[in-house]
Structure formats: structure tokens, C-alpha cells
Design a protein around this motif. Structure first.
Motif: not given
Ligand SMILES: Cc1ncc(COP(=O)(O)O)c(CN[C@@H](CS)C(=O)O)c1O
Length: 420
Positions: A128-132, A176-184, A202-206
């Protein structure tokens, strides 16, 4: 009180004495250019002080040469200058050293570098890639298209009615499926200042990385990538008094060390045979071919200029101007302002005047020599969410004044009368 001596600063920017209103086919001030320019489009690109232009001229007049190749003196001087520019930028954003600072063309290229050098190899179905919802196309389209190529999925953290991230939703998505969080870091449309340090935790925790888009934050406030604990951080020289053609990707050395390059050629290699090749040390591994040497030297001068002003002073100046503009625009009940209240935003205000399309408004303001941006500011999905096809945006920097905000308001008033 305003912490910057704007009058003194403006002396360093000849362009700010420009008059406009005449013929646009001949670049520069000419016949018919009679109206003093009011430049309020700094989130798109900032103006360039003499000190930056002179640094670039000095390079071309004094030591123009290719880098990392020649043994002759000019090449060594150019190489030293180009490497010192990396050192200076590292210091500016709190990086450990030049090994963590890759020069790119701009923020967009920095985003694509990580997506294609790291993402293409590391992401796959189930990741998973999490954006905003407020991401700029430089990140949103890049990660969206990479997800299509790799089978990863993209999720968007919701933005609430005040233009702030829904952090409960962030907690839900960053799993846990998140590999990248990209945020402005600072939204170029809403002005929202996102809690990137919280999102990094939050990103580093998973076990995910966080990529912070610093295009609107590095130019306008003190940034320390260590405090944020960003794995990647990107920004552009042309938004922070530098020339176009130079951007920066900060990456943690350990991550860059284990990431394969995605652009190949000269400068980035150590040894090449017909069968294979080995790579140069960081950051050169990621800088294939002849780099934008003059632009890197210009960025060095821009960072020196900003540090002389003081990034806390830059931030304070922007906050005061932005709040003043927000308050003055709020006086009208036919104006919709997007994003958080005036005392909790970066140095820009996007808005719509109910009776006038943003493009028409911008054109009318241009007739009054007021330069703002109108459009979607490369955040089309966000504008869809806002229910606005476009918005007008005024954005400020160290050389703008309260009087210029008053001119903006006066011109908006004039547009209202025109369409009343
Ligand atoms: C948050 C954010 N992220 C990435 C970019 C891209 O920067 P480049 O130097 O073009 O690569 C920008 C540049 N936003 C300009 C052009 S759309 C604006 O008018 O808002 C940005 O604001």
C-alpha cells in the motif's frame, strides 16, 4: 511586527521595479508597460536576487567547465563549487552530508526518482502507498501510476472541511501493508501545514518509509529532516530564490546506499565493462550525465541569501502577510477561501469570488498589474473534492508587503464591480 526589512530586500530584485500592462510579445519592460508590478505568485515560482544571478554569471565568466571529469584547474574549480553546493544544501535542511543530497531538475523529478529507483523494485501486489487528498500531481500522479505498474494500491488520507488531514483516518490507512507514505508538508492550494513528524512516526511504526514533499515548506520555514525523521524530502530551487532547473532529493544515506539508480550514463559509474557496471559513491550514483552545474551554484547562493534573512523571519513574514490577506478577503461574504484559518497556514490563500470564474478574476487582476495564479494548482482531485473547477491563489514571499495585499483586495473589488 514584520521581521524583514522588505525595502532593503527589494533592492536586490530588479524585477520588482518592473512596470507591466503593455505588449507581452517582447520580453521585459517595454512600451505601454506603465503599471508597477505586484507579484503574488510565489508558490508557483519566486523571483531571483542579484546575488544568485551574479553567482551564476561568475561561474560562466570565471570557471565554467564540466565536473568530476577534467584534471585541469577549471574542471576542478567547477567540481569543488558543485560539491560545496551539495554540502550547503545538506546544512540548510539538517542532512548529515552531501551523500544524502541528490540534485535533480525539480521536485517532480525527485519524486519520480524515488518511485522508479526504489518503488519499482520494492512494491508489488498487496503493498500500500498512502497519500493525502491534497497531494500535488508531482506526487499523486507519480505514485498512482507506479501503483498501476506494480500492482500496489493507493489510499488517500481524507481532508476535512477546514482543509486539515483526518489523522484518525491516517491511523486507519497506515497499516502493516503500507510501504510508503507520501505527504505534502505545506499544501500549495490549501496552505495547510501537515503534521509530517506525526505521520513519519505512524509510517515507521509499520515499517514504511515517509516521503515529505517540501516544495512549499523548504522555501518558507526552517526545515530539519532529522527532526521530521523523513526518509525522503524534496524541494525546488526556483521556489526559494534559486534558478529553475535545480531541485533536491534528500534521502537517508542507508536507504540511498541500498537503492539502485534508474538513470544510467556518465558520472554515475565507477567501472564499466562490456558485461556490467559498478556505481559511483553517493550522491553521484543518482546524478547521471552532465548536471545543471550553474543552477547548483545558483541554489547555493539562494540558500546563503535565505539564511542571511533567517528562515524563522521568512516564516513569520509569510504568516503575517497570509493572515492579513485571509482577514481582508474574509471581509466579503461573496468570497470562498479554501483551507485553514488565517493564523494556521502557509504563505498563500486560494479563494473564489462567487460571481467571477478564477481565470477571469486573474485576468482582471492582471489588468491592474496584480500577478496571481488561477487554475487547479496541479491539485485537480482536491479541486473536485472542493467542488471548484479552479481557484485564484495569491502567494507571498520575503519581498511582498501589506500594501501589496491591499492592492490585491482593491483589484478583487474592481472585478466584483465589473461583474456586478
Ligand atoms: C506542493 C508542491 N509539490 C510539487 C511541486 C512541483 O514543483 P516543480 O518545481 O514544478 O517540480 C509544486 C509546485 N507547484 C506550483 C506549480 S503547479 C504551484 O503553482 O503551486 C508544489 O507546490
Amino acid at each position: 511586527s514584520y521581521p524583514i526589512d522588505v525595502a532593503a530586500i527589494r533592492e536586490d530584485f530588479p524585477i520588482l521595479a518592473r512596470k507591466v500592462g503593455g505588449d507581452v510579445t517582447t520580453p521585459g519592460e517595454g512600451e505601454g508597460d506603465t503599471e508597477p508590478l505586484v507579484y503574488l505568485d510565489n508558490a508557483a515560482t519566486s523571483q531571483t536576487p542579484k546575488q544568485v544571478v551574479e553567482a551564476i554569471v561568475d561561474y560562466y565568466y570565471g570557471y565554467n567547465s564540466n565536473v568530476h571529469r577534467g584534471i585541469h584547474q577549471l574542471s576542478q574549480e567547477a567540481s569543488v563549487a558543485y560539491e560545496q553546493a551539495h554540502d550547503r544544501v545538506a546544512e540548510f535542511v539538517g542532512a548529515d552530508g552531501r551523500e544524502e543530497i541528490v540534485f535533480t531538475k525539480n521536485t517532480t523529478e525527485a519524486m519520480n526518482l524515488v518511485a522508479y529507483a526504489w518503488g519499482l523494485n520494492e512494491l508489488g501486489p498487496g503493498d500500500r502507498i498512502v497519500l493525502t487528498e491534497m497531494e500535488h500531481h508531482a506526487s499523486l500522479v507519480t505514485w498512482q501510476q507506479l501503483a498501476k505498474k506494480t500492482g500496489a494500491e493507493v489510499k488517500y488520507i481524507r481532508v476535512d472541511d477546514e482543509g486539515r488531514l483526518d489523522m484518525e483516518h491516517a491511523k486507519e490507512l497506515i497499516d502493516e501493508s503500507t510501504k510508503m507514505v507520501s505527504v505534502v508538508h505545506v499544501s500549495n492550494t490549501l496552505g495547510t501545514i501537515n503534521p509530517v513528524d506525526e505521520l513519519a512516526d505512524m509510517a515507521h511504526e509499520v515499517g514504511a518509509y515517509i516521503f515529505v514533499d517540501g516544495a512549499q515548506s523548504a522555501p518558507t520555514r526552517p526545515v530539519d529532516v532529522g527532526d521530521i525523521d523523513a526518509d525522503f524530502f524534496a524541494f525546488s530551487g526556483h521556489k526559494m530564490l534559486g534558478p529553475t532547473g535545480i531541485g533536491v532529493l534528500y534521502g537517508k544515506e542507508a536507504i540511498l546506499e541500498e537503492t539502485e539508480p534508474y538513470l544510467y550514463g556518465g558520472d554515475m559509474i565507477r567501472r564499466v565493462t562490456y558485461e556490467d557496471a559498478t556505481w559511483e559513491d553517493l550522491p553521484w550514483k543518482f546524478e547521471a550525465g552532465t548536471p545543471n552545474i550553474a543552477q547548483g551554484i545558483g541554489l547555493h547562493a539562494a540558500v546563503d541569501y535565505l539564511d542571511d534573512v533567517g528562515m524563522k523571519n521568512v516564516q513569520r513574514h509569510e504568516e503575517l502577510l497570509s493572515k492579513y490577506a485571509y482577514d481582508r478577503l474574509s471581509e466579503f461574504d461573496d468570497i470562498t477561501i479554501y483551507g485553514p484559518p488565517g493564523d494556521d497556514r502557509g504563505g498563500l490563500v486560494a479563494f473564489n469570488l462567487d460571481s467571477v470564474h478564477a481565470h477571469d478574476l486573474s485576468s482582471i487582476l492582471n489588468d491592474s498589474a496584480v500577478a496571481i495564479r488561477a487554475g487547479d494548482h496541479c491539485t485537480q482531485p482536491l479541486h473536485d473534492k472542493l467542488g471548484a473547477a479552479a481557484s485564484a491563489r495569491a502567494s507571498f514571499y520575503i519581498y511582498n508587503t501589506r500594501e501589496e495585499v491591499d492592492e490585491l483586495i482593491e483589484a478583487v473589488d474592481g472585478a466584483r464591480e465589473l461583474f456586478a
